[in-house]
Design a protein around this motif. Structure first.
Motif, PDB file in Angstrom:
ATOM      1  N   PRO B 153      -5.572  -8.450   7.724  1.00  0.00           N
ATOM      2  CA  PRO B 153      -6.022  -7.147   7.191  1.00  0.00           C
ATOM      3  C   PRO B 153      -5.036  -6.003   7.421  1.00  0.00           C
ATOM      4  O   PRO B 153      -5.150  -4.964   6.772  1.00  0.00           O
ATOM      5  N   TYR B 154      -4.066  -6.180   8.324  1.00  0.00           N
ATOM      6  CA  TYR B 154      -3.102  -5.097   8.564  1.00  0.00           C
ATOM      7  C   TYR B 154      -1.960  -5.108   7.547  1.00  0.00           C
ATOM      8  O   TYR B 154      -1.106  -4.224   7.560  1.00  0.00           O
ATOM      9  N   ILE B 155      -1.932  -6.123   6.661  1.00  0.00           N
ATOM     10  CA  ILE B 155      -0.831  -6.226   5.691  1.00  0.00           C
ATOM     11  C   ILE B 155      -1.203  -5.514   4.385  1.00  0.00           C
ATOM     12  O   ILE B 155      -2.303  -5.674   3.870  1.00  0.00           O
ATOM     13  N   SER B 156      -0.267  -4.734   3.863  1.00  0.00           N
ATOM     14  CA  SER B 156      -0.444  -4.115   2.534  1.00  0.00           C
ATOM     15  C   SER B 156       0.627  -4.649   1.603  1.00  0.00           C
ATOM     16  O   SER B 156       1.779  -4.834   2.012  1.00  0.00           O
ATOM     17  N   LEU B 157       0.234  -4.891   0.352  1.00  0.00           N
ATOM     18  CA  LEU B 157       1.162  -5.383  -0.669  1.00  0.00           C
ATOM     19  C   LEU B 157       1.386  -4.268  -1.676  1.00  0.00           C
ATOM     20  O   LEU B 157       0.424  -3.749  -2.254  1.00  0.00           O
ATOM     21  N   LEU B 158       2.627  -3.891  -1.874  1.00  0.00           N
ATOM     22  CA  LEU B 158       2.923  -2.731  -2.716  1.00  0.00           C
ATOM     23  C   LEU B 158       3.869  -3.102  -3.856  1.00  0.00           C
ATOM     24  O   LEU B 158       4.911  -3.722  -3.624  1.00  0.00           O
ATOM     25  N   ASP B 159       3.488  -2.665  -5.020  1.00  0.00           N
ATOM     26  CA  ASP B 159       4.297  -2.833  -6.221  1.00  0.00           C
ATOM     27  C   ASP B 159       4.842  -1.445  -6.536  1.00  0.00           C
ATOM     28  O   ASP B 159       4.083  -0.582  -6.984  1.00  0.00           O
ATOM     29  N   CYS B 160       6.116  -1.185  -6.261  1.00  0.00           N
ATOM     30  CA  CYS B 160       6.631   0.188  -6.332  1.00  0.00           C
ATOM     31  C   CYS B 160       7.707   0.340  -7.407  1.00  0.00           C
ATOM     32  O   CYS B 160       8.394  -0.622  -7.753  1.00  0.00           O
ATOM     33  N   HIS B 161       7.844   1.572  -7.868  1.00  0.00           N
ATOM     34  CA  HIS B 161       8.860   1.872  -8.878  1.00  0.00           C
ATOM     35  C   HIS B 161      10.108   2.513  -8.254  1.00  0.00           C
ATOM     36  O   HIS B 161      11.074   2.789  -8.964  1.00  0.00           O
ATOM     37  N   TYR B 162      10.067   2.763  -6.973  1.00  0.00           N
ATOM     38  CA  TYR B 162      11.215   3.332  -6.257  1.00  0.00           C
ATOM     39  C   TYR B 162      11.420   2.535  -4.961  1.00  0.00           C
ATOM     40  O   TYR B 162      10.442   2.032  -4.383  1.00  0.00           O
ATOM     41  N   PRO B 163      12.648   2.447  -4.474  1.00  0.00           N
ATOM     42  CA  PRO B 163      12.911   1.691  -3.231  1.00  0.00           C
ATOM     43  C   PRO B 163      12.494   2.499  -2.000  1.00  0.00           C
ATOM     44  O   PRO B 163      13.306   2.863  -1.153  1.00  0.00           O
ATOM     45  N   VAL B 164      11.200   2.754  -1.903  1.00  0.00           N
ATOM     46  CA  VAL B 164      10.712   3.658  -0.854  1.00  0.00           C
ATOM     47  C   VAL B 164      10.884   3.060   0.548  1.00  0.00           C
ATOM     48  O   VAL B 164      10.953   3.794   1.532  1.00  0.00           O
ATOM     49  N   ASP B 165      10.955   1.731   0.629  1.00  0.00           N
ATOM     50  CA  ASP B 165      11.180   1.122   1.945  1.00  0.00           C
ATOM     51  C   ASP B 165      12.541   1.530   2.498  1.00  0.00           C
ATOM     52  O   ASP B 165      12.658   1.947   3.650  1.00  0.00           O
ATOM     53  N   GLU B 166      13.560   1.446   1.650  1.00  0.00           N
ATOM     54  CA  GLU B 166      14.912   1.841   2.090  1.00  0.00           C
ATOM     55  C   GLU B 166      14.936   3.319   2.473  1.00  0.00           C
ATOM     56  O   GLU B 166      15.568   3.711   3.453  1.00  0.00           O
ATOM     57  N   ILE B 167      14.240   4.114   1.684  1.00  0.00           N
ATOM     58  CA  ILE B 167      14.262   5.567   1.936  1.00  0.00           C
ATOM     59  C   ILE B 167      13.579   5.881   3.263  1.00  0.00           C
ATOM     60  O   ILE B 167      14.091   6.653   4.083  1.00  0.00           O
ATOM     61  N   ARG B 168      12.441   5.255   3.494  1.00  0.00           N
ATOM     62  CA  ARG B 168      11.726   5.546   4.743  1.00  0.00           C
ATOM     63  C   ARG B 168      12.548   5.105   5.955  1.00  0.00           C
ATOM     64  O   ARG B 168      12.570   5.777   6.982  1.00  0.00           O
ATOM     65  N   ILE B 169      13.249   3.987   5.825  1.00  0.00           N
ATOM     66  CA  ILE B 169      14.093   3.539   6.940  1.00  0.00           C
ATOM     67  C   ILE B 169      15.212   4.560   7.184  1.00  0.00           C
ATOM     68  O   ILE B 169      15.520   4.903   8.326  1.00  0.00           O
ATOM     69  N   LYS B 170      15.760   5.078   6.104  1.00  0.00           N
ATOM     70  CA  LYS B 170      16.823   6.079   6.249  1.00  0.00           C
ATOM     71  C   LYS B 170      16.270   7.379   6.847  1.00  0.00           C
ATOM     72  O   LYS B 170      16.923   8.029   7.664  1.00  0.00           O
ATOM     73  N   VAL B 171      15.071   7.740   6.430  1.00  0.00           N
ATOM     74  CA  VAL B 171      14.442   8.950   6.988  1.00  0.00           C
ATOM     75  C   VAL B 171      14.221   8.762   8.492  1.00  0.00           C
ATOM     76  O   VAL B 171      14.510   9.663   9.294  1.00  0.00           O
ATOM     77  N   ASN B 172      13.727   7.600   8.873  1.00  0.00           N
ATOM     78  CA  ASN B 172      13.515   7.335  10.308  1.00  0.00           C
ATOM     79  C   ASN B 172      14.824   7.473  11.078  1.00  0.00           C
ATOM     80  O   ASN B 172      14.866   8.062  12.156  1.00  0.00           O
ATOM     81  N   ALA B 173      15.893   6.902  10.509  1.00  0.00           N
ATOM     82  CA  ALA B 173      17.197   6.964  11.184  1.00  0.00           C
ATOM     83  C   ALA B 173      17.657   8.410  11.293  1.00  0.00           C
ATOM     84  O   ALA B 173      18.188   8.831  12.328  1.00  0.00           O
ATOM     85  N   THR B 174      17.415   9.188  10.228  1.00  0.00           N
ATOM     86  CA  THR B 174      17.802  10.603  10.254  1.00  0.00           C
ATOM     87  C   THR B 174      17.027  11.355  11.324  1.00  0.00           C
ATOM     88  O   THR B 174      17.588  12.163  12.068  1.00  0.00           O
ATOM     89  N   LEU B 175      15.742  11.076  11.409  1.00  0.00           N
ATOM     90  CA  LEU B 175      14.918  11.754  12.420  1.00  0.00           C
ATOM     91  C   LEU B 175      15.381  11.368  13.819  1.00  0.00           C
ATOM     92  O   LEU B 175      15.455  12.205  14.710  1.00  0.00           O
ATOM     93  N   ASP B 176      15.704  10.079  14.017  1.00  0.00           N
ATOM     94  CA  ASP B 176      16.183   9.635  15.333  1.00  0.00           C
ATOM     95  C   ASP B 176      17.496  10.309  15.689  1.00  0.00           C
ATOM     96  O   ASP B 176      17.721  10.734  16.827  1.00  0.00           O
ATOM     97  N   GLU B 177      18.358  10.428  14.675  1.00  0.00           N
ATOM     98  CA  GLU B 177      19.691  10.978  14.919  1.00  0.00           C
ATOM     99  C   GLU B 177      19.624  12.460  15.261  1.00  0.00           C
ATOM    100  O   GLU B 177      20.283  12.940  16.162  1.00  0.00           O
ATOM    101  N   HIS B 178      18.782  13.187  14.517  1.00  0.00           N
ATOM    102  CA  HIS B 178      18.745  14.641  14.696  1.00  0.00           C
ATOM    103  C   HIS B 178      17.749  15.074  15.762  1.00  0.00           C
ATOM    104  O   HIS B 178      17.888  16.151  16.324  1.00  0.00           O
ATOM    105  N   GLY B 179      16.768  14.252  16.035  1.00  0.00           N
ATOM    106  CA  GLY B 179      15.787  14.582  17.061  1.00  0.00           C
ATOM    107  C   GLY B 179      15.121  15.903  16.766  1.00  0.00           C
ATOM    108  O   GLY B 179      14.913  16.265  15.604  1.00  0.00           O
ATOM    109  N   ASP B 180      14.791  16.640  17.842  1.00  0.00           N
ATOM    110  CA  ASP B 180      14.177  17.958  17.671  1.00  0.00           C
ATOM    111  C   ASP B 180      15.251  18.950  17.249  1.00  0.00           C
ATOM    112  O   ASP B 180      16.240  19.133  17.943  1.00  0.00           O
ATOM    113  N   ALA B 181      15.036  19.589  16.107  1.00  0.00           N
ATOM    114  CA  ALA B 181      15.983  20.614  15.674  1.00  0.00           C
ATOM    115  C   ALA B 181      15.771  21.847  16.541  1.00  0.00           C
ATOM    116  O   ALA B 181      14.773  22.516  16.427  1.00  0.00           O
TER     117      ALA B 181
END
Lengths: 282, 276
Positions: B153-181
């Motif tokens: 039940p914790y799994i979601s299946l998504l049919d997407c029109h944009y590579p949102v997985d890649e974007i979210r991973i990049k956003v996470n990395a950006t947040l980790d890199e910049h930390g608290d502004a």
């Protein structure tokens, strides 16, 4: 009075809040800590990392549950789903007592996620006490209620905050989680003498004490839990300990959280005010 | 005024849009603050708290539409759907449905924002959602066409029109890199980095949001793989699910048995399958 019926007749010493930035340190170094306080709602989930982490903590440490959304003072009935999940968590943690706030925060099923101050009326005291009794009967564990810090007072109030606290805990026959930082913050925001408050609380009902830091603004003080404890709050702590005896004490540090060692060292300053156990050298 | 009436009035004031200045006549002024100023402390705290919580769960959405649009969107969403749960974890549970009805809040590419909202809510579910006992390879040794299998039940299946997985991973990395502004300069860099992370062209992707060893992952799936898992989750028999997955597939028939074996091995190793 280290142990009483409101804290499950335990003697828990000085603890700190369990916070995510400290997980790595705790699991790698397994520091000696008297106990951890957890925010109940963070673990009232159905699976995944939160519960797995909690189980690892429970293998080594004593834990007491502290809630932030029971809202005993809300006019609406208790949320049965909340109670059911909370009871499951109590069974998991074996928390000898649990705490939540003497406040309101939900209306008609809508949640503010804030700890809103009560109008200090007899109607509110009676309703709040009844809900605390109902929760305790369902959860089968002692409950202590915490005084909140506040930034507003209401025209409808019929008594002081400490009179309201006494009215509720006597009617509910429950414990008090005395937050001396909250008393200090509210005393500055509402211009009352914090010593009067500390001296008015029924000492025999104090199950636990909170200490914390806060932030001072030009016209008011905000309870931010992001600084060390200031001297006037330590003085209130000392006064509370004089009245209640050595009591389970917990340092809250929730924002701009420093290293585990810094938080733990700040908490252990409380030991200066606690009488040494018989035969022990401090 | 009864306690219930008092609380209804104050709650309405606190949850009113930030631009609204409530009539705070029931609040006592003091020598430093007026009634309205005292109530405003709670009013602002309410909005800061819920917006912060939504930002923690939906940083990708913020990157896609920008901070100002994000704040507007969240304020409008929560004005219509205030929290109905004791935990802020559930604040975003109705965001996808709301955004479908209010696409004008989603910027120039509402489909992009919607894909990100679906991914980020799926992330919340995968983080702490319930699980069932997983079926192991030994449970799948003798599959028959009428067999029914469930999906964790914790799994979601998504049919997407944009590579949102890649974007979210990049956003996470950006947040980790910049930390608290902590100052204006790093704050600007932080916002620019986030906006850059949120710029991407459309691309159809199929994603399973799941967890492994307590960590949330995004796993890319073949379209047929997603169809098959979705059919099993919806109660189809094994035979029906396979039919549905391949009914319009360009995959050569000769490759299907090999793909099925590889997929079931992977799902089994990841603990995705359970009894229905």
């Amino acid at each position: 009075m280290p142990a009483n019926r409101f804290n499950g007749f335990t003697d828990y010493g000085v603890g700190i809040g369990l916070r995510i930035p400290h997980y790595a340190h705790i699991f790698e170094r397994t520091p000696v800590v008297d106990w951890f306080e957890i925010i109940s709602e963070n673990f009232m989930v159905e699976g995944g990392r939160p519960l797995a982490t909690l189980d690892r903590i429970l293998e080594r440490y004593r834990v007491v549950q502290h809630g932030v959304s029971m809202y005993f003072g809300s006019a609406e009935p208790l949320n049965r789903e909340h109670l059911r999940r909370l009871k499951a968590l109590v069974r998991r943690t074996k928390s000898p007592w649990i705490t939540d706030h003497l406040c309101w925060g939900s209306v008609d099923g809508r949640y503010s996620h804030d700890l809103l101050p009560m109008p200090y009326t007899f109607e509110a005291a009676a309703l709040t006490a009844r809900k605390i009794r109902e929760a305790r009967d369902f959860l089968e564990v002692p409950i202590a209620v915490e005084n909140v810090s506040s930034y507003a007072e209401f025209h409808v109030s019929e008594m002081t905050e400490w009179q309201f606290l006494n009215e509720v805990v006597e009617r509910a026959d429950c414990g008090v989680l005395l937050d001396v930082n909250n008393i200090y913050v509210s005393s500055r925001n509402h211009s009352f003498d914090p010593d009067v408050y500390v001296n008015s609380v029924p000492a025999e009902r104090i199950a636990q004490i909170h200490i914390a830091g806060h932030s001072k603004f030009e016209k008011y003080i905000l309870d931010t839990h992001d600084h060390p404890v200031i001297d006037p709050v330590w003085s209130l702590y000392q006064a509370a300990i004089r009245r209640a005896g050595p009591t389970a004490t917990l340092l809250e540090w929730d924002d701009r959280i420093p290293s585990f060692d810094e938080v733990h060292a700040e908490a252990r300053k409380a030991e200066r005010y606690l009488p040494a156990p018989v035969g022990a050298a401090r | 005024m009864s306690l219930a009436e008092f609380q209804r009035r104050m709650a309405a004031d606190l949850m009113a849009p930030m631009s609204v200045i409530p009539d705070a006549g029931y609040v006592k002024p003091n020598d430093r603050l007026s009634s309205a100023e005292r109530l405003d402390i709670y009013h602002r705290q309410y909005w800061y708290r819920v917006i912060d919580s939504m930002y923690e769960d939906f940083p990708g959405l913020c990157a896609v539409i920008g901070q100002r649009a994000f704040d507007r969107l969240i304020e409008a969403y929560l004005a219509e759907h205030p929290s109905q749960s004791f935990t802020m974890r559930d604040l975003g549970s109705r965001l996808e449905a709301w955004l479908r009805g209010n696409p004008h809040y989603a910027g120039r590419r509402p489909e992009f924002a919607l894909d990100m909202v679906r991914l980020e809510w799926a992330h919340v579910v995968a983080f702490d959602g319930p699980s069932k006992d997983a079926l192991g390879p030994e449970d799948l040794l003798e599959p028959n066409p009428e067999m029914r299998l469930g999906l964790q039940p914790y799994i979601s299946l998504l049919d997407c029109h944009y590579p949102v997985d890649e974007i979210r991973i990049k956003v996470n990395a950006t947040l980790d890199e910049h930390g608290d502004a902590s100052n204006a300069s790093t704050g600007r860099e932080h916002r620019t980095a986030l906006r850059n992370a949120g710029r991407r062209k459309p691309k159809d992707v199929h994603i399973a949001v799941h967890r492994w060893d307590l960590t949330v992952y995004y796993r890319r799936l073949a379209r047929e793989e997603l169809c098959l898992l979705a059919a099993l989750r919806d109660g189809a028999t094994l035979a029906e699910a396979i039919d549905r997955a391949f009914e319009s597939s360009p995959m050569p028939i000769g490759e299907i048995p090999q793909s099925l074996a590889a997929w079931f091995n992977a799902w089994s190793a990841l603990g995705w399958l359970c009894r229905p």
